[in-house]
Scaffold this active site. Structure first.
Site, PDB file in Angstrom:
ATOM      1  N   GLU A  91      24.642   7.999  42.895  1.00  0.00           N
ATOM      2  CA  GLU A  91      24.589   6.892  43.865  1.00  0.00           C
ATOM      3  C   GLU A  91      24.065   7.415  45.191  1.00  0.00           C
ATOM      4  O   GLU A  91      24.487   8.477  45.644  1.00  0.00           O
ATOM      5  CB  GLU A  91      25.993   6.353  44.177  1.00  0.00           C
ATOM      6  CG  GLU A  91      26.664   5.552  43.117  1.00  0.00           C
ATOM      7  CD  GLU A  91      28.025   5.038  43.622  1.00  0.00           C
ATOM      8  OE1 GLU A  91      28.251   4.921  44.843  1.00  0.00           O
ATOM      9  OE2 GLU A  91      28.877   4.790  42.763  1.00  0.00           O
ATOM     10  N   GLU A 104      34.577   7.851  41.268  1.00  0.00           N
ATOM     11  CA  GLU A 104      34.986   8.640  42.437  1.00  0.00           C
ATOM     12  C   GLU A 104      36.483   8.958  42.450  1.00  0.00           C
ATOM     13  O   GLU A 104      37.230   8.493  43.314  1.00  0.00           O
ATOM     14  CB  GLU A 104      34.600   7.902  43.719  1.00  0.00           C
ATOM     15  CG  GLU A 104      33.115   7.683  43.834  1.00  0.00           C
ATOM     16  CD  GLU A 104      32.694   7.095  45.179  1.00  0.00           C
ATOM     17  OE1 GLU A 104      33.523   6.437  45.817  1.00  0.00           O
ATOM     18  OE2 GLU A 104      31.539   7.307  45.575  1.00  0.00           O
TER      19      GLU A 104
HETATM   20  C1  GAL Z   1      30.584   4.503  46.635  1.00  0.00           C
HETATM   21  C2  GAL Z   1      31.208   3.725  45.497  1.00  0.00           C
HETATM   22  C3  GAL Z   1      30.456   2.450  45.220  1.00  0.00           C
HETATM   23  C4  GAL Z   1      30.197   1.712  46.496  1.00  0.00           C
HETATM   24  C5  GAL Z   1      29.435   2.618  47.426  1.00  0.00           C
HETATM   25  C6  GAL Z   1      29.000   1.969  48.708  1.00  0.00           C
HETATM   26  O1  GAL Z   1      31.426   5.416  47.198  1.00  0.00           O
HETATM   27  O2  GAL Z   1      31.258   4.482  44.320  1.00  0.00           O
HETATM   28  O3  GAL Z   1      31.202   1.656  44.333  1.00  0.00           O
HETATM   29  O4  GAL Z   1      31.411   1.328  47.046  1.00  0.00           O
HETATM   30  O5  GAL Z   1      30.240   3.721  47.721  1.00  0.00           O
HETATM   31  O6  GAL Z   1      30.008   1.754  49.599  1.00  0.00           O
END
Ligand code: GAL
Length: 639
Positions: free
Chosen positions: A297, A144
């Site tokens: 994700e 990110e």
């Molecule tokens: C995303 C990040 C993950 C984890 C997830 C949940 O933005 O890439 O590592 O932090 O959020 O909070």
């Protein structure tokens, strides 16, 4: 081609005995791809130059033995504590001058040479160590991108970037309108990042700082990608994150990654989360230029952020995943595989919750894992969209300024509202850039495109002349890319195309509305519009603008350009766009003569849709109509 299913896997948080269970459970759940190593720098290089790959070797071997592929990440979003101790100048500084300390993640300044060297170094080590490991399917650089800094190292890079962009201080002074408030620069050394200052900041200074960071972070990404490409031909990606704080032009970055990948976490509960899911997925497809992309994700249940805590009710996780797949994702991945036992995100949901596999969550994960393979045939098809909404991140950044005529002006909200009208009607919209080829769309909506270049304005005109239907929203066409007002009447770049001239803005009070002659209403914003050559479609019907045009229509060439000078209510918008509500989220995909239709029912009541073909989840032949239960879904193939 199959669809990817899995998530972030962080074995370094667990005892090796758990790894075997993990692989067993992954097989049970149908997992075929995991992202490994995202935050593992301190486990891979516990002290400078001392590499420990043994544990990762074992993990990759185990995964490969279980038939699970790996998306191997470089861990550069979280340098280890020793790095910050040795390179304190690489710790980031906030806009108000506070140098942060180590203790979370993303505590680095990507302009610090020490950080860049270290990031390249660990990427090279990983690439050399694992490029021929049979488990590897793709590379995942960083996590990110979006972290910025206001330190002196960043200031020096910013000056270089400005020199490159403007060539001379005269040009910079003109672009930034520095004659206002005595900001004229006579020496490059006087130009600083837009740090905290006394009162309102210079909007173009701030916008350029975001543009600069997007380019700087992209350079950092490219450096790591080059290290990987030197030894590996596998695809390289990075996961794009959404958010008003992210100074990354994803539309531009998309050309640099081998696969566009996004993380998506709706910040609303209820139907808002469903709308946001479709929004995020459509945006990703837009960045990918219609090509397949990947949901890297999303959350199996609740987020780690207590302020936004909401558990996904039964069925909701699958509906979100399928909405992404319907809209072009090559699969559905989660953060994360197994819920952490400790650490900052220990309460973030996971595919395997703290309760273990004997849980509703894991049962739903297994169910989804059994459904996705039945949908694999959609992977090579294209999403069908007849309409588009324009999206321009620079316009969003520009509208985050504190200098606008109303704090209610909200670019993201305006774009979401345009997208939502289509979503509620079960119509898939693409997102397109203002300078994109729009000729395949019968209708294009332009929400609050405040900033627009001459070239993009000419592109929109050409679209209309060739027969397109263009609906332009309020507060559009106002400034050029330097944020300088286009004089002679708003909406500046669009006055001729729309056949209107706006004399003055009339922002409405936060909760205020203005009546429209048609019976609808506007909110947030209104404008004093003169219809010059346009026909008036609707008028303001109360207040200071009573009787003046609110919505206009202008025929240009073979097409029509509409102007909507206020944020109209949903019914008025639907009428204008020719939409009627649909009980189902509906997405069509096509390849050759075959069409796949995803029907997702976010309501509680069953819904019936006309359909003929094979329903892929059940394998049943459908003839005439399909019934989708409340909270359920169906995917039909028809030829
Ligand atoms: C995303 C990040 C993950 C984890 C997830 C949940 O933005 O890439 O590592 O932090 O959020 O909070």
């Amino acid at each position: 081609m199959s669809l990817w299913y899995g998530g972030d896997y962080n074995p370094e948080q667990w005892d090796p005995v758990v790894w075997k269970d993990d692989v067993e459970l992954m097989r049970r759940a149908g997992v075929n791809l995991v992202t490994v190593g995202v935050f593992s720098w301190s486990s891979l290089e516990p002290s400078p130059g001392e590499y420990r790959f043994g544990w990762l070797d074992r993990v990759l071997d185990l995964l490969h033995g279980g038939g699970i592929s790996v998306d191997l990440a470089t861990p550069t979003a979280s340098p280890p504590p020793w790095f910050s101790r040795l390179h304190p100048e690489a710790l980031p500084v906030t806009a108000d001058g506070l140098r942060l300390t180590h203790g979370s993640r993303d505590t680095y300044c990507a302009c610090a040479p020490a950080y860049r060297t270290a990031a390249r170094g660990i990427a090279r080590q990983l690439a050399e160590q694992y490029h021929d490991h049979p488990a590897l399917a793709m590379w995942h650089v960083h996590n990110e991108y979006g972290t910025t800094c206001y330190c002196d190292l960043a200031a020096a890079r910013f000056r270089d970037w400005l020199r490159e962009r403007y060539g001379s201080l005269d040009r910079l002074n003109e672009a930034w309108t520095t004659a206002f408030w005595s900001q004229g620069y006579a020496d490059w050394a006087d130009v600083e990042p837009p740090r905290k200052t006394q009162y309102l900041v210079n909007p173009t200074h701030c916008l350029d700082y975001r543009r600069f960071w997007s380019d700087e972070l992209l350079a950092a990404f490219r450096e790591q990608k080059a290290e990987i490409n030197a030894v590996s031909e596998l695809p390289v990606t990075t996961n794009f994150v959404f958010g008003g704080w992210v100074p990354v032009n994803h539309a531009q970055w998309a050309a640099e990654v081998d696969v566009v990948a996004i993380d998506h976490y709706p910040d609303q509960a209820g139907i808002g989360a469903e709308e946001q899911t479709a929004f995020g997925a459509d945006l990703a497809r837009g960045w990918a230029g219609g090509k397949p992309w990947l949901l890297m994700e999303h959350a199996a249940g609740s987020l780690n952020d207590g302020r936004r805590w909401h558990t996904k009710e039964p069925g909701r996780m699958a509906r979100h995943s399928l909405s992404h797949v319907a809209r072009g994702s090559r699969g559905a991945l989660f953060f994360q595989w197994r819920a952490s036992r400790g650490g900052a995100e220990m309460y973030h949901s996971a595919m395997v919750p703290h309760a273990g596999p004997d849980s509703r969550r894991f049962t739903e994960i297994e169910e989804l894992g059994s459904v996705l393979p039945r949908l694999a045939e959609v992977a090579e098809s294209n999403v069908v969209a007849e309409v588009a909404v324009l999206w321009d991140v620079e316009c969003w950044w520009a509208m985050q300024g504190t200098h606008l005529p109303s704090s209610s002006l909200d670019y993201l909200a305006a774009v979401r509202s345009a997208h939502r009208h289509f979503w509620r009607a079960g119509l898939t919209a693409d997102f397109a850039a203002p300078d994109a080829d729009l000729s395949s769309y019968r209708l294009v909506v332009v929400p609050s495109l405040y900033l627009i270049s001459d070239e993009a304005a000419a592109n929109l005109r050409a679209y209309v002349e060739a027969g397109g239907q263009l609906v332009v929203g309020y507060f559009s066409g106002i400034v050029d890319p330097d944020l300088r007002v286009r004089l002679g009447g708003y909406p500046g770049a669009f006055t001729e195309l729309l056949g209107v001239r706006v004399e003055e803005f009339h922002p409405l009070p936060e909760d205020g509305t203005v009546a429209l002659a048609s019976g609808g209403h506007g909110r947030l914003w209104s404008e004093h519009v003169h219809a010059i050559s346009a026909e008036v479609v609707d008028r303001y019907a109360d207040g200071v603008l009573d009787g003046l045009p609110a919505i206009t229509r202008h025929e240009v060439g073979a097409g029509t350009a509409w102007y909507v000078s206020t944020e109209v209510d949903d019914e008025t918008a639907a009428r204008l766009l020719g939409l009627s509500p649909s009980p189902l989220e509906t997405v069509h995909r096509r390849r050759g003569d075959t069409t796949w239709t995803f029907l997702i029912n976010h309501g509680e009541q069953e819904a019936v849709a006309p359909a003929a073909g094979v329903e892929l989840v059940t394998g049943e032949q459908v003839d005439g109509a399909v019934t989708v239960p409340g909270g359920g879904y169906a995917v039909l193939r028809s030829t």
